[in-house]
Design an enzyme around this catalytic site. Structure first.
Site, PDB file in Angstrom:
ATOM      1  N   LYS A 118      55.272  36.605  29.127  1.00  0.00           N
ATOM      2  CA  LYS A 118      55.672  35.190  29.037  1.00  0.00           C
ATOM      3  C   LYS A 118      55.443  34.611  27.647  1.00  0.00           C
ATOM      4  CE  LYS A 118      53.867  34.664  33.754  1.00  0.00           C
ATOM      5  NZ  LYS A 118      52.593  35.404  33.713  1.00  0.00           N
TER       6      LYS A 118
ATOM      7  N   THR B 291      39.971  45.546  42.811  1.00  0.00           N
ATOM      8  CA  THR B 291      39.349  46.839  43.112  1.00  0.00           C
ATOM      9  C   THR B 291      40.429  47.768  43.661  1.00  0.00           C
ATOM     10  OG1 THR B 291      38.888  46.247  45.404  1.00  0.00           O
ATOM     11  CG2 THR B 291      37.154  45.737  43.787  1.00  0.00           C
TER      12      THR B 291
ATOM     13  N   MET C 184      63.901  44.039  41.010  1.00  0.00           N
ATOM     14  CA  MET C 184      62.480  43.743  40.809  1.00  0.00           C
ATOM     15  C   MET C 184      61.703  44.083  42.080  1.00  0.00           C
ATOM     16  SD  MET C 184      60.779  40.171  39.631  1.00  0.00           S
ATOM     17  CE  MET C 184      60.704  39.384  41.196  1.00  0.00           C
ATOM     18  N   PRO C 185      60.660  44.925  41.989  1.00  0.00           N
ATOM     19  CA  PRO C 185      59.852  45.168  43.188  1.00  0.00           C
ATOM     20  C   PRO C 185      59.282  43.846  43.709  1.00  0.00           C
ATOM     21  CG  PRO C 185      59.272  46.724  41.454  1.00  0.00           C
ATOM     22  CD  PRO C 185      60.174  45.693  40.828  1.00  0.00           C
TER      23      PRO C 185
ATOM     24  N   TYR D 248      47.373  35.319  28.381  1.00  0.00           N
ATOM     25  CA  TYR D 248      46.239  35.965  29.048  1.00  0.00           C
ATOM     26  C   TYR D 248      45.370  36.740  28.045  1.00  0.00           C
ATOM     27  CZ  TYR D 248      49.067  34.989  33.230  1.00  0.00           C
ATOM     28  OH  TYR D 248      49.828  34.388  34.204  1.00  0.00           O
TER      29      TYR D 248
ATOM     30  N   HIS E  60      56.603  30.397  29.837  1.00  0.00           N
ATOM     31  CA  HIS E  60      55.405  30.295  30.681  1.00  0.00           C
ATOM     32  C   HIS E  60      55.295  28.923  31.358  1.00  0.00           C
ATOM     33  CE1 HIS E  60      51.075  32.016  31.091  1.00  0.00           C
ATOM     34  NE2 HIS E  60      51.332  31.213  32.089  1.00  0.00           N
TER      35      HIS E  60
ATOM     36  N   GLY F 195      54.284  42.380  43.269  1.00  0.00           N
ATOM     37  CA  GLY F 195      53.896  42.525  41.866  1.00  0.00           C
ATOM     38  C   GLY F 195      52.400  42.368  41.683  1.00  0.00           C
TER      39      GLY F 195
ATOM     40  N   LEU G  74      47.581  34.275  47.746  1.00  0.00           N
ATOM     41  CA  LEU G  74      46.347  34.228  48.551  1.00  0.00           C
ATOM     42  C   LEU G  74      45.562  32.956  48.227  1.00  0.00           C
ATOM     43  CD1 LEU G  74      45.162  37.945  48.055  1.00  0.00           C
ATOM     44  CD2 LEU G  74      46.738  37.013  49.780  1.00  0.00           C
TER      45      LEU G  74
ATOM     46  N   SER H 290      58.749  29.523  34.353  1.00  0.00           N
ATOM     47  CA  SER H 290      57.572  29.481  35.219  1.00  0.00           C
ATOM     48  C   SER H 290      56.999  28.063  35.207  1.00  0.00           C
ATOM     49  CB  SER H 290      56.557  30.504  34.714  1.00  0.00           C
ATOM     50  OG  SER H 290      55.348  30.361  35.396  1.00  0.00           O
TER      51      SER H 290
ATOM     52  N   ARG I 182      41.228  47.034  47.330  1.00  0.00           N
ATOM     53  CA  ARG I 182      42.095  45.858  47.504  1.00  0.00           C
ATOM     54  C   ARG I 182      43.505  46.112  46.978  1.00  0.00           C
ATOM     55  NH1 ARG I 182      38.698  40.300  46.476  1.00  0.00           N
ATOM     56  NH2 ARG I 182      37.825  40.191  48.576  1.00  0.00           N
TER      57      ARG I 182
ATOM     58  N   ASP J 219      52.892  41.751  35.942  1.00  0.00           N
ATOM     59  CA  ASP J 219      53.138  40.425  35.362  1.00  0.00           C
ATOM     60  C   ASP J 219      52.082  40.133  34.302  1.00  0.00           C
ATOM     61  OD1 ASP J 219      54.450  37.630  35.638  1.00  0.00           O
ATOM     62  OD2 ASP J 219      52.291  37.223  35.713  1.00  0.00           O
TER      63      ASP J 219
ATOM     64  N   THR K  85      48.233  40.155  36.025  1.00  0.00           N
ATOM     65  CA  THR K  85      47.174  40.603  35.107  1.00  0.00           C
ATOM     66  C   THR K  85      46.354  39.443  34.541  1.00  0.00           C
ATOM     67  OG1 THR K  85      48.618  40.555  33.167  1.00  0.00           O
ATOM     68  CG2 THR K  85      48.585  42.606  34.450  1.00  0.00           C
TER      69      THR K  85
HETATM   70  N1  NAP Z   1      52.777  31.301  35.735  1.00  0.00           N
HETATM   71  C1  NAP Z   1      51.570  30.852  35.830  1.00  0.00           C
HETATM   72  O1  NAP Z   1      51.227  29.796  35.298  1.00  0.00           O
HETATM   73  C2  NAP Z   1      50.586  31.630  36.628  1.00  0.00           C
HETATM   74  C3  NAP Z   1      49.414  30.995  37.062  1.00  0.00           C
HETATM   75  C4  NAP Z   1      48.542  31.748  37.822  1.00  0.00           C
HETATM   76  C5  NAP Z   1      48.795  33.063  38.106  1.00  0.00           C
HETATM   77  N2  NAP Z   1      49.928  33.663  37.627  1.00  0.00           N
HETATM   78  C6  NAP Z   1      50.211  35.098  37.873  1.00  0.00           C
HETATM   79  O2  NAP Z   1      50.070  35.372  39.231  1.00  0.00           O
HETATM   80  C7  NAP Z   1      49.109  36.419  39.431  1.00  0.00           C
HETATM   81  C8  NAP Z   1      48.485  36.280  40.768  1.00  0.00           C
HETATM   82  O3  NAP Z   1      47.793  35.030  40.887  1.00  0.00           O
HETATM   83  P1  NAP Z   1      46.413  34.953  41.616  1.00  0.00           P
HETATM   84  O4  NAP Z   1      45.400  35.717  40.860  1.00  0.00           O
HETATM   85  O5  NAP Z   1      46.114  33.533  41.883  1.00  0.00           O
HETATM   86  O6  NAP Z   1      46.765  35.706  42.978  1.00  0.00           O
HETATM   87  P2  NAP Z   1      46.025  35.857  44.349  1.00  0.00           P
HETATM   88  O7  NAP Z   1      46.287  37.259  44.767  1.00  0.00           O
HETATM   89  O8  NAP Z   1      46.421  34.716  45.222  1.00  0.00           O
HETATM   90  O9  NAP Z   1      44.484  35.628  44.050  1.00  0.00           O
HETATM   91  C9  NAP Z   1      43.685  36.643  43.520  1.00  0.00           C
HETATM   92  C10 NAP Z   1      42.275  36.500  44.085  1.00  0.00           C
HETATM   93  O10 NAP Z   1      42.302  36.632  45.488  1.00  0.00           O
HETATM   94  C11 NAP Z   1      41.223  37.425  45.936  1.00  0.00           C
HETATM   95  N3  NAP Z   1      41.778  38.629  46.597  1.00  0.00           N
HETATM   96  C12 NAP Z   1      42.666  39.529  46.119  1.00  0.00           C
HETATM   97  N4  NAP Z   1      42.957  40.449  47.043  1.00  0.00           N
HETATM   98  C13 NAP Z   1      42.227  40.120  48.143  1.00  0.00           C
HETATM   99  C14 NAP Z   1      42.104  40.692  49.426  1.00  0.00           C
HETATM  100  N5  NAP Z   1      42.771  41.777  49.766  1.00  0.00           N
HETATM  101  N6  NAP Z   1      41.264  40.087  50.300  1.00  0.00           N
HETATM  102  C15 NAP Z   1      40.575  38.985  49.971  1.00  0.00           C
HETATM  103  N7  NAP Z   1      40.655  38.395  48.755  1.00  0.00           N
HETATM  104  C16 NAP Z   1      41.483  38.954  47.867  1.00  0.00           C
HETATM  105  C17 NAP Z   1      40.406  37.742  44.710  1.00  0.00           C
HETATM  106  O11 NAP Z   1      39.444  36.710  44.592  1.00  0.00           O
HETATM  107  P3  NAP Z   1      37.869  37.016  44.625  1.00  0.00           P
HETATM  108  O12 NAP Z   1      37.688  38.045  43.533  1.00  0.00           O
HETATM  109  O13 NAP Z   1      37.282  35.666  44.339  1.00  0.00           O
HETATM  110  O14 NAP Z   1      37.572  37.547  45.986  1.00  0.00           O
HETATM  111  C18 NAP Z   1      41.379  37.600  43.578  1.00  0.00           C
HETATM  112  O15 NAP Z   1      40.785  37.216  42.367  1.00  0.00           O
HETATM  113  C19 NAP Z   1      48.204  36.286  38.206  1.00  0.00           C
HETATM  114  O16 NAP Z   1      47.456  37.453  37.919  1.00  0.00           O
HETATM  115  C20 NAP Z   1      49.225  36.002  37.142  1.00  0.00           C
HETATM  116  O17 NAP Z   1      49.886  37.202  36.767  1.00  0.00           O
HETATM  117  C21 NAP Z   1      50.835  32.950  36.919  1.00  0.00           C
END
Ligand code: NAP
Length: 312
Positions: free
Chosen positions: A86, A266, A21-22, A57, A119, A25, A220, A169, A269, A52, A28
């Site tokens: 999931k 984007t 697994m890379p 979603y 999930h 990830g 993050l 998860s 990013r 993912d 989405t």
């Molecule tokens: N299993 C579960 O229950 C569960 C729950 C949550 C997530 N997930 C999975 O985990 C993935 C990642 O979670 P996450 O979206 O919370 O991840 P994250 O990368 O911690 O947060 C994403 C947010 O961080 C900001 N961001 C991203 N790149 C950035 C950068 N280079 N510099 C500054 N800010 C940056 C953006 O917010 P802004 O647009 O506000 O700037 C973006 O919406 C989800 O897409 C999903 O696949 C799973």
């Protein structure tokens, strides 16, 4: 084996010879289909190969469109991609697992999955309503199925050969242990929230001991501010080593032995979040010393999704 210092190259072995697994990830969890398509395309173009997804979603079709277009354009083979989705809480009953899996595959336009996760450990009342609630707004749980029943049905998917690996998860160590002990096919991956404010050290220790990949979501802090992205320790290290705060947080996650999911929206990013390389050891140590503790997503407590807008 020497660790590659360019984490784009890092692959984590999955148990049961289920492949690699890379470590980096792309997640989405993006509510709108148009935004899902553009962010997923940008991620694929930047070089992300681990995607993912989740039935919950409600955008598997949009993600699938982008992956299909990428495969059709040439240069990327299905074997280069690592795709996860999931099983949602309303499909925990064993007879619902295979149909839910097939429906996800169909929406993604794939004929096998690299990883299928339960999930959350919470079973909701089965049916088409993904968030079934009573008239007072309380979630309707399903006490007619155990997590082990669902796990057995997940194991059957691996037996049938259309899913390479299975995992869980939003589970804690107490929830994971009995499944791990009883499983015929051990969980390959556990996906939970983790970042310097929620290091989940005990769970990570268990996973490392047993060869389970710990896959961190919200590395993050989901972009929430104040949060890890603005932490003074992270900002100071970023300035010192010439990386962005996001790159510091993602590098820390990989260096402590986890894989991660991030959601850049984007193209710039996406490139930034994939351009992750090793930090000096003293920086990792400093981040390990951060004392702030904060969970951003409460899904682990109830099974009700935390980062998905209400009613979606
Ligand atoms: N299993 C579960 O229950 C569960 C729950 C949550 C997530 N997930 C999975 O985990 C993935 C990642 O979670 P996450 O979206 O919370 O991840 P994250 O990368 O911690 O947060 C994403 C947010 O961080 C900001 N961001 C991203 N790149 C950035 C950068 N280079 N510099 C500054 N800010 C940056 C953006 O917010 P802004 O647009 O506000 O700037 C973006 O919406 C989800 O897409 C999903 O696949 C799973």
């Amino acid at each position: 084996m020497n660790e590659p210092s360019d984490f784009r190259l890092k692959r984590m072995p999955l148990n049961h010879s289920a492949g690699l697994m890379p470590a980096l990830g792309f997640g989405t969890l993006i509510p709108e289909a148009i935004a899902t398509i553009s962010a997923t395309r940008d991620a694929l173009e930047a070089g992300f190969r681990h995607f993912d997804c989740a039935e919950r979603y409600r955008n598997e079709r949009a993600v699938g469109e982008v992956l299909q277009a990428g495969l059709a354009a040439g240069g990327i083979a299905r074997a280069d991609l690592f795709v996860t989705t999931k099983l949602w809480n309303t499909n925990h009953r064993p007879e619902r697992v295979q149909p839910a899996f097939e429906a996800s595959l169909d929406r993604l336009g794939l004929n096998y999955l690299d990883l299928y996760l339960i999930h959350t450990p919470f079973a909701f009342q089965p049916g088409d309503e993904q968030d079934p609630r009573d008239h007072k707004g309380n979630i309707l749980y399903d006490d007619g199925v155990t997590l082990l029943d669902t796990w057995r049905a997940m194991e059957s998917l691996v037996d049938r050969g259309r899913c390479r690996a299975i995992g869980l998860s939003d589970i804690n160590l107490n929830g994971l242990l009995p499944i791990y002990e009883s499983a015929r096919i051990k969980p390959a991956v556990v996906q939970v929230e983790a970042h310097p404010y929620l290091p989940e050290t005990d769970l990570l220790g268990f996973c490392k001991e047993r060869g389970v990949v710990f896959l961190a979501f919200a590395p993050l802090g989901h972009g929430i501010r104040p949060g890890p992205l603005e932490d003074p320790v992270i900002s100071a290290i970023a300035a010192r080593v010439g990386k962005t705060p996001a790159q510091v947080l993602l590098a820390w996650a990989v260096q402590r032995g986890t894989a991660l999911l991030t959601t850049p929206r984007t193209a710039a990013r996406a490139r930034e979040n994939l351009n992750v390389s090793a930090l000096p050891e003293d920086a990792v140590h400093e981040i390990n010393q951060i004392q702030t503790r904060q969970r951003f997503n409460e899904v682990v407590k109830t099974g009700s999704p935390g980062f998905i807008p209400q009613g979606r």
